[in-house]
Design a protein around this motif. Structure first.
Motif, PDB file in Angstrom:
ATOM      1  N   ASP A 172      15.040 -33.882  80.218  1.00  0.00           N
ATOM      2  CA  ASP A 172      15.361 -32.730  79.382  1.00  0.00           C
ATOM      3  C   ASP A 172      16.785 -32.786  78.855  1.00  0.00           C
ATOM      4  OD1 ASP A 172      12.818 -31.786  79.638  1.00  0.00           O
ATOM      5  OD2 ASP A 172      13.276 -30.257  81.121  1.00  0.00           O
TER       6      ASP A 172
ATOM      7  N   ALA B 106      17.484 -32.502  74.859  1.00  0.00           N
ATOM      8  CA  ALA B 106      18.157 -31.239  74.527  1.00  0.00           C
ATOM      9  C   ALA B 106      18.513 -31.121  73.053  1.00  0.00           C
ATOM     10  CB  ALA B 106      19.405 -31.071  75.395  1.00  0.00           C
TER      11      ALA B 106
ATOM     12  N   GLN C 178      14.579 -25.128  74.729  1.00  0.00           N
ATOM     13  CA  GLN C 178      14.620 -26.456  74.133  1.00  0.00           C
ATOM     14  C   GLN C 178      13.203 -27.023  74.143  1.00  0.00           C
ATOM     15  OE1 GLN C 178      16.903 -28.799  77.416  1.00  0.00           O
ATOM     16  NE2 GLN C 178      15.222 -30.139  76.748  1.00  0.00           N
TER      17      GLN C 178
ATOM     18  N   ILE D 176      10.490 -29.305  75.724  1.00  0.00           N
ATOM     19  CA  ILE D 176      10.250 -29.882  77.051  1.00  0.00           C
ATOM     20  C   ILE D 176       8.906 -30.603  77.066  1.00  0.00           C
ATOM     21  CG2 ILE D 176      11.634 -28.105  78.202  1.00  0.00           C
ATOM     22  CD1 ILE D 176       8.941 -26.841  79.139  1.00  0.00           C
ATOM     23  N   HIS D 177       8.681 -31.430  78.073  1.00  0.00           N
ATOM     24  CA  HIS D 177       7.412 -32.138  78.239  1.00  0.00           C
ATOM     25  C   HIS D 177       6.287 -31.155  78.516  1.00  0.00           C
ATOM     26  CE1 HIS D 177       4.285 -34.197  80.655  1.00  0.00           C
ATOM     27  NE2 HIS D 177       4.533 -35.239  79.867  1.00  0.00           N
ATOM     28  N   ASN D 178       6.504 -30.217  79.435  1.00  0.00           N
ATOM     29  CA  ASN D 178       5.630 -29.067  79.633  1.00  0.00           C
ATOM     30  C   ASN D 178       4.366 -29.341  80.456  1.00  0.00           C
ATOM     31  OD1 ASN D 178       5.306 -26.195  79.020  1.00  0.00           O
ATOM     32  ND2 ASN D 178       3.554 -26.792  77.768  1.00  0.00           N
TER      33      ASN D 178
ATOM     34  N   ARG E 235      13.544 -23.556  78.951  1.00  0.00           N
ATOM     35  CA  ARG E 235      13.749 -24.800  79.699  1.00  0.00           C
ATOM     36  C   ARG E 235      13.288 -24.686  81.148  1.00  0.00           C
ATOM     37  NH1 ARG E 235      19.914 -26.502  80.075  1.00  0.00           N
ATOM     38  NH2 ARG E 235      19.936 -24.570  81.298  1.00  0.00           N
TER      39      ARG E 235
ATOM     40  N   GLU F 281       9.987 -26.179  82.636  1.00  0.00           N
ATOM     41  CA  GLU F 281       9.806 -27.593  83.010  1.00  0.00           C
ATOM     42  C   GLU F 281       9.784 -27.789  84.523  1.00  0.00           C
ATOM     43  OE1 GLU F 281       8.561 -30.287  81.497  1.00  0.00           O
ATOM     44  OE2 GLU F 281      10.328 -31.150  80.510  1.00  0.00           O
TER      45      GLU F 281
ATOM     46  N   TYR G 221      16.207 -31.231  89.889  1.00  0.00           N
ATOM     47  CA  TYR G 221      16.364 -30.903  88.472  1.00  0.00           C
ATOM     48  C   TYR G 221      17.779 -30.365  88.208  1.00  0.00           C
ATOM     49  CZ  TYR G 221      15.141 -29.077  83.832  1.00  0.00           C
ATOM     50  OH  TYR G 221      15.088 -28.824  82.474  1.00  0.00           O
TER      51      TYR G 221
END
Length: 298
Positions: free
Chosen positions: A86, A90, A148, A150-152, A184, A187, A213
């Protein structure tokens, strides 16, 4: 790996996926990610009739879901990898990622519309009440958190593990089909949910992911305070969509692969005061670096 997109897929979203993968490939980090390959025409996506077709590199490793014996640092390693991912994402943005997506946790209350597919009456009531509380009490605070792309979807079938000197380490991340511009904090919350489903001590497993994280990408106090509620929202969406999809395709066992463990974790969370989750997660994060901000969301 050849990927054939659903005919309903927005072509702009495929463009967003490719752009995100290219950015990550240009700045390698802790997690390997697939690389989009170009067609003979030089384009990353080809149209074959009504379908969009594209090719990505294959990543070695085994899914985290298949790792039964996990060293104590493996969950923290997952958090570190996602925080680093992330950090690299960003500065990335694309109009197609700013979408209404059923797996964006800000859209979690929309899952209520599918709750009728949950067979057991008490379970239906549980999901509806928790999603209503999330919409009423939590979502306004989530909308004020840092946002932002994110992969999610760092579930334990999308996270890859490889052995390094005989020790399993997190190595890669698959499937960018759920990337979205959102809070964010979603995530790590999503990634925490899956180790917590199977751990003897769910709180400790989640805290390890979150601390990792925070070690890679500092979170503020309001983000950390939102995480328990985001985990609960993910579980509610997961069990609801599993029930709905099973009604459409009863023979597909994958659709309910984590459903039983998700219900167990939902039950466990109901016995633990949210203040205890927050204190535990804050302590874990503070052990690796200071936490900015003083106020937690109400």
């Amino acid at each position: 790996m050849l990927k054939i997109s659903n005919t309903a897929e927005d072509p702009r979203f495929l463009e967003a996926q490719v752009s995100a993968l290219e950015l990550l490939h240009a700045e390698p980090g802790r997690l390997d990610t697939p690389r989009a390959l170009r067609c003979a025409t030089g384009e990353p996506v080809s149209r074959e009739g009504p379908h969009a077709v594209w090719l990505v590199t294959w990543l070695p490793g085994r899914p985290l879901a298949e790792v039964a014996r996990r060293p104590s640092d493996l969950h923290r390693d997952l958090g570190r990898g996602l925080g680093d991912l992330d950090r690299r994402l960003a500065g990335f943005d694309h109009p197609a990622t700013r979408r209404i997506h059923p797996w964006d946790l800000r859209s979690a209350p929309r899952a209520t519309a599918f709750a009728d597919h949950i067979a057991e009456k008490g379970a239906r009531a549980t999901v509806r009440s928790r999603l209503a509380r999330f919409e009423r009490q939590v979502l306004p605070s989530v909308d004020r958190l840092p946002f932002q792309v994110i992969h999610n979807d760092a579930n334990d079938y999308n996270v890859l593990v490889r052995d390094v000197d005989g020790t399993p380490r997190i190595s890669g991340l698959l499937d960018f089909g759920d990337v979205v511009w959102t809070a964010r904090a979603c995530e790590p919350a999503i990634a925490m949910t899956y180790p917590m489903m199977t751990a003897e001590d769910p709180m400790a497993a989640g805290a390890e992911v979150l601390a990792g994280y925070h070690e890679s990408l500092a979170m503020d106090r309001a983000e950390i305070s939102a995480v328990p509620y985001l985990i609960e929202a993910r579980l509610c969406v997961s069990v609801t969509m599993s029930a709905y999809r099973r009604s459409l395709d009863p023979e597909n066992e994958y659709l309910s692969v984590s459903e039983a463990s998700a219900w167990r974790l939902l039950d466990w969370l109901s016995t633990t005061p949210p203040t205890r989750w927050i204190e535990t997660f804050e302590d874990a994060c503070a052990s690796v670096r200071p936490i900015a901000g003083n106020a937690s969301p109400e």
